[in-house]
Design a protein around this motif. Structure first.
Motif, PDB file in Angstrom:
ATOM      1  N   SER A 150       0.836  -1.193   0.000  1.00 50.44           N
ATOM      2  CA  SER A 150       0.000   0.000   0.000  1.00 50.44           C
ATOM      3  C   SER A 150       0.876   1.250   0.000  1.00 50.44           C
ATOM      4  O   SER A 150       1.926   1.262   0.646  1.00 50.44           O
ATOM      5  CB  SER A 150      -0.894   0.014   1.249  1.00 50.44           C
ATOM      6  N   PRO A 151       0.482   2.286  -0.722  1.00 55.90           N
ATOM      7  CA  PRO A 151       1.312   3.501  -0.748  1.00 55.90           C
ATOM      8  C   PRO A 151       1.272   4.250   0.579  1.00 55.90           C
ATOM      9  O   PRO A 151       0.353   4.083   1.380  1.00 55.90           O
ATOM     10  CB  PRO A 151       0.672   4.335  -1.865  1.00 55.90           C
ATOM     11  N   SER A 152       2.286   5.072   0.771  1.00 53.58           N
ATOM     12  CA  SER A 152       2.313   5.987   1.908  1.00 53.58           C
ATOM     13  C   SER A 152       1.806   7.343   1.443  1.00 53.58           C
ATOM     14  O   SER A 152       2.272   7.878   0.430  1.00 53.58           O
ATOM     15  CB  SER A 152       3.738   6.118   2.452  1.00 53.58           C
ATOM     16  N   ALA A 153       0.853   7.913   2.174  1.00 55.66           N
ATOM     17  CA  ALA A 153       0.253   9.181   1.779  1.00 55.66           C
ATOM     18  C   ALA A 153       0.947  10.383   2.394  1.00 55.66           C
ATOM     19  O   ALA A 153       0.777  11.513   1.931  1.00 55.66           O
ATOM     20  CB  ALA A 153      -1.226   9.200   2.170  1.00 55.66           C
ATOM     21  N   ALA A 154       1.702  10.158   3.475  1.00 50.83           N
ATOM     22  CA  ALA A 154       2.348  11.251   4.203  1.00 50.83           C
ATOM     23  C   ALA A 154       3.430  10.649   5.085  1.00 50.83           C
ATOM     24  O   ALA A 154       3.665   9.430   5.063  1.00 50.83           O
ATOM     25  CB  ALA A 154       1.319  12.012   5.041  1.00 50.83           C
ATOM     26  N   THR A 155       4.085  11.490   5.845  1.00 50.67           N
ATOM     27  CA  THR A 155       5.050  11.016   6.833  1.00 50.67           C
ATOM     28  C   THR A 155       4.724  11.665   8.173  1.00 50.67           C
ATOM     29  O   THR A 155       3.989  12.646   8.252  1.00 50.67           O
ATOM     30  CB  THR A 155       6.495  11.343   6.425  1.00 50.67           C
ATOM     31  N   GLU A 156       5.313  11.100   9.244  1.00 53.91           N
ATOM     32  CA  GLU A 156       5.029  11.607  10.583  1.00 53.91           C
ATOM     33  C   GLU A 156       6.280  11.522  11.445  1.00 53.91           C
ATOM     34  O   GLU A 156       6.930  10.480  11.512  1.00 53.91           O
ATOM     35  CB  GLU A 156       3.900  10.799  11.234  1.00 53.91           C
TER      36      GLU A 156
END
Length: 556
Positions: free
Chosen positions: A454-460
């Motif tokens: 699954s893709p990553s939509a953002a980072t944290e």
């Protein structure tokens, strides 16, 4: 923070405490009780009737043409915070380009009154963008300390670099605020972000301190009334390290639950008993009033802390309020976490966030976020580690994989915001988070169950606590002992987690260029020591366009 752990035994030198509810102390009685203890914490000064600036000065919410200035004046000795006593007092302010105040660019005055607890704010305009300024206040012939602030870059400016200190979760009783001292000493911050739990509401000995109250709260009881919240804010503002950081750079702050009560939601809180502690609406109103009196924060939409700041073309910063509008937390494992009628943000705030992210024309979209958005499963920890971790997160000790106080408890809101980022190809969104008393570097996957397919939509980037208990404190073992065992298990169960440190206290420094956003994590030697040292621990970055975190081996 979800955890709720109260002392079952009296701390050394303290009386035994009831483990759940205390009698509400009325504001008038609190004033009399608190006058002595609070006055004892304040520095002595010459001339009993001379006004004094005992709580430092601060600035916040920088704009390209201005900044918000703050102080609190004590006009007469009896005008202690929360007392409602003391005369109206004229307070003047001056802003200059230099510390010697030879080039004054703005000045004015306002009146400090008992109605605002003798706090004052000056919302300065007409300044130059991306410029250092010095300011101070004066009253009755007494000058406050001088402090530095800095304006934001012009909206259309091509900014090469931004640098922010990042902190959260400062329990007064658990130790000293060395993290603030080390950030203040850097001298290179454009601003610093406080991501919530600036104060804690508990009574003395009722919240985690590894069994030792390093320095007691004022007031000693749990804060409930307006006078209580004012006194607690005032106690924090006497800390020299916090004063130093406020005097070094502007703060951009949001609140989390402990500025109100543990696990606060729109209609109540876990740490609030309706009736015995008054109404939730009255307590929340008191907490908000004291917060906006004592913090250099502009009240934003609907009297909350959600708002947006811009730093040239390089970054904008969307700041969230994840307490005022949220639905009540559900029980762990309850299918209601997926209920679309439940919300963490509230409809209006979620729409505001989505619209701002879509419309943004900056390189980076930063989100000031008080609770972790990345999904989190515990995995198969051993019983001796699972129990304290569950306690810290407010989970049942059977180990069900969910923290309902985070975005994990409001999955429909999370799905909506992540789907929005994907649908509109919104890149370079970085969530900056506190609350959990651990340091994390995460990808934010669209579907954690199939990540990394699954893709990553953002980072944290999640920063640990300044002083509030983390796992090693709960287990009462040396720093790093728990993390060495727990971190590999957590990462194995959460493939989007690149790093987690469950044990150390400290702070972060976020450095941003057009090419990357990098978080440098620093840890403290001992939260109980005033002279604690700070050491660089690790660094992680997300490169522009990738929506993924990677380790880098040097701090900026």
């Amino acid at each position: 923070m979800t955890s709720r752990y109260r002392s079952s035994k009296p701390s050394e030198g303290l009386n035994s405490l009831t483990p759940r509810r205390r009698t509400v102390v009325k504001a008038a009685a609190a004033t009399a009780v608190l006058a002595g203890p609070l006055a004892a914490t304040l520095p002595a000064r010459a001339g009993d009737q001379a006004p004094a600036f005992l709580h430092g000065v601060a600035s916040g919410d920088p704009l390209p043409d201005g900044v918000l200035l703050w102080t609190r004046v004590t006009p007469v000795p009896e005008a202690i915070p929360g007392s409602g006593l003391g005369p109206d007092t004229e307070v003047s302010w001056v802003v200059a380009r230099d510390k010697a105040f030879t080039t004054v660019v703005a000045k004015g005055s306002t009146t400090a009154t008992a109605a605002s607890d003798h706090t004052v704010k000056a919302d300065i305009r007409g300044l130059e963008p991306a410029t250092d300024y010095w300011f101070r206040f004066s009253a009755g012939g007494t000058d406050s300390p001088a402090a530095r602030t800095r304006t934001a870059p012009a909206p259309d400016a091509a900014v090469a670099n931004l640098r922010f200190g990042v902190v959260s979760c400062a329990n007064w009783e658990a130790g000293y605020f060395s993290a603030y001292r080390h950030l203040a000493a850097r001298g290179d911050l454009d601003a610093w972000l406080h991501l919530g739990d600036y104060i804690y509401e508990y009574g003395t000995g009722e919240y985690g301190t590894r069994g030792t109250v390093v320095r007691p709260h004022a007031p000693a009881h749990e804060i409930v009334t307006l006078a209580d919240y004012r006194v607690r804010h005032a106690r924090y503002k006497t800390d020299p390290d916090l004063q130093a950081l406020h005097a070094a750079a502007p703060v951009v702050a949001i609140w989390d639950d402990h500025e109100f009560a543990n696990d606060a939601w729109s209609g109540g809180a876990e740490n609030h008993t309706e009736g015995a502690e008054g109404t939730w609406s009255a307590r929340r109103a008191a907490a908000k009033q004291a917060y906006f009196e004592w913090m250099p924060v502009r009240p934003a939409i609907a009297g909350t802390t959600y708002r947006r700041l811009r730093f040239g073309k390089l970054a904008d910063l969307s700041l969230l309020d994840l307490r005022s509008f949220r639905s009540q937390q559900v029980k762990v494992g309850d299918g209601e976490v997926d209920d679309p009628d439940r919300t963490l943000t509230g409809r209006a705030q979620l729409d505001w966030l989505k619209a701002g992210l879509k419309a943004s024309d900056t390189t980076w979209r930063l989100v000031g976020n008080s609770v972790m958005i990345s999904p989190f499963a515990i995995g198969s920890l051993s019983a001796d580690l699972l129990k304290p971790l569950a306690k810290l997160l407010g989970l049942p000790q059977e180990g069900l994989a969910l923290n309902p106080d985070q975005w994990d408890g409001y999955t429909d809101d999370r799905r909506e915001i992540l789907a929005h980022l994907r649908a509109h190809a919104i890149r370079n969104t970085v969530f900056l988070t506190g609350d959990i008393h651990m340091a994390w570097a995460n990808d934010v996957p669209v579907d954690a169950g199939t990540y990394p397919l699954s893709p990553s939509a953002a980072t944290e980037f999640v920063v640990t606590s300044v002083t509030s208990d983390n796992l090693d404190d709960l287990v009462k073992v040396p720093q790093g002992t728990v993390s060495a065992v727990a971190a590999p298990v957590i990462r194995a169960a959460n493939r989007h987690v690149h790093w987690v440190d469950t044990d150390r206290h400290g702070f972060g420094v976020l450095d941003i260029t057009a090419e990357r956003a990098q978080m440098d994590y620093y840890v403290l030697s001992d939260r109980t020591k005033r002279d604690a040292t700070a050491t660089w621990s690790r660094s992680y970055r997300t490169r522009s366009g990738t929506q993924k975190v990677e380790r880098t081996y040097d701090p900026v």
